[in-house]
Design an enzyme around this catalytic site. Sequence first.
Site, PDB file in Angstrom:
ATOM      1  N   LYS A  14      -6.639 -39.204 -20.652  1.00 14.67           N
ATOM      2  CA  LYS A  14      -5.390 -39.685 -20.030  1.00 14.67           C
ATOM      3  C   LYS A  14      -4.418 -40.201 -21.089  1.00 14.67           C
ATOM      4  CE  LYS A  14      -7.337 -43.024 -17.645  1.00 14.67           C
ATOM      5  NZ  LYS A  14      -8.740 -43.034 -18.089  1.00 14.67           N
ATOM      6  N   ARG A  89      -6.829 -49.020 -11.180  1.00 12.38           N
ATOM      7  CA  ARG A  89      -8.265 -48.747 -11.314  1.00 12.38           C
ATOM      8  C   ARG A  89      -9.019 -49.165 -10.054  1.00 12.38           C
ATOM      9  NH1 ARG A  89      -8.038 -48.883 -17.285  1.00 12.38           N
ATOM     10  NH2 ARG A  89      -9.988 -48.149 -18.165  1.00 12.38           N
ATOM     11  N   ARG A 125     -15.082 -41.812 -30.922  1.00  9.20           N
ATOM     12  CA  ARG A 125     -13.646 -42.117 -31.048  1.00  9.20           C
ATOM     13  C   ARG A 125     -13.399 -43.180 -32.120  1.00  9.20           C
ATOM     14  NH1 ARG A 125     -10.261 -43.539 -25.713  1.00  9.20           N
ATOM     15  NH2 ARG A 125     -11.572 -45.381 -25.603  1.00  9.20           N
ATOM     16  N   ARG A 158     -13.325 -49.116 -31.425  1.00  7.78           N
ATOM     17  CA  ARG A 158     -13.080 -50.171 -30.437  1.00  7.78           C
ATOM     18  C   ARG A 158     -14.420 -50.788 -30.052  1.00  7.78           C
ATOM     19  NH1 ARG A 158      -9.361 -47.611 -25.725  1.00  7.78           N
ATOM     20  NH2 ARG A 158     -10.815 -48.811 -24.483  1.00  7.78           N
ATOM     21  N   ARG A 169     -18.902 -49.062 -18.804  1.00  2.41           N
ATOM     22  CA  ARG A 169     -17.543 -48.676 -18.383  1.00  2.41           C
ATOM     23  C   ARG A 169     -17.604 -47.474 -17.442  1.00  2.41           C
ATOM     24  NH1 ARG A 169     -14.746 -47.644 -23.862  1.00  2.41           N
ATOM     25  NH2 ARG A 169     -12.847 -47.260 -22.696  1.00  2.41           N
TER      26      ARG A 169
END
Length: 212
Positions: A14, A89, A125, A158, A169
């Site tokens: 996204k 969300r 990532r 992160r 998550r």
Amino acid sequence: MNITVFLGAPGSGKGTQAKQLSESFGFTHLSTGDMLRAAIKQKLPVGLKAKSYMDQGNLVPDSVMIEVLEEALAPLKDTAKVILDGFPRTVPQAEALDKNQKTRVNRAINFQVPEKILISRLTGRRTCPNCGESYHLVFIPPIKADTCDKCATKLIQRTDDSEDVVQRRLDVFKTQNQGLLDYFSGQNKLMTLDADKPVTNIQSEILRVLER
Ligand code: AMP
């Protein structure tokens, strides 16, 4: 305002799509995750409130998030073309947008990616803490190892991209997602996208939907 919401799991792309659409086609990209990370960096009260939820992979309470988003939308012109990345969300967050005529959602795009791929995307990532650019150790490596191509800052992982937090998550995502899909499909506003494809193919599909 013309509001498009991007729905989909963490790692579904996204943010990448929203960033490119804002840079190339004049959309205003609002990422609630980016806003919270900036608030933490600046040690703002909202950042301090959000940090423990984020570190554990949990959602920040709706009351906090709705206020954060309303503040971000307030200064925008009625003519703005907005992409919301990471909001709503939960169904109450979606309802909060729809309650105000000015911020009613025009369409929702659901980014679908198999879970195995999400896990490898998220744990590989690497992010630039300065400009927000995103990389992947294998799929989108920076030219110079561990260094942002755009601003030469040292890349970080992160804290919530570590393997255990990623799983949490994804679990949290699964508990909320169906409700959101039902909410927007009930209003005939939902489009689902196979987002396990090259970035440019996905962008063309999104543009087709946005131009409708
Ligand atoms: P993201 O960068 O979108 O993956 O968001 C990172 C984290 O910020 C999430 O795991 C949540 O803890 C928090 N967050 C971002 N957006 C929301 C939201 N709309 N509602 C609740 N928590 C959020």
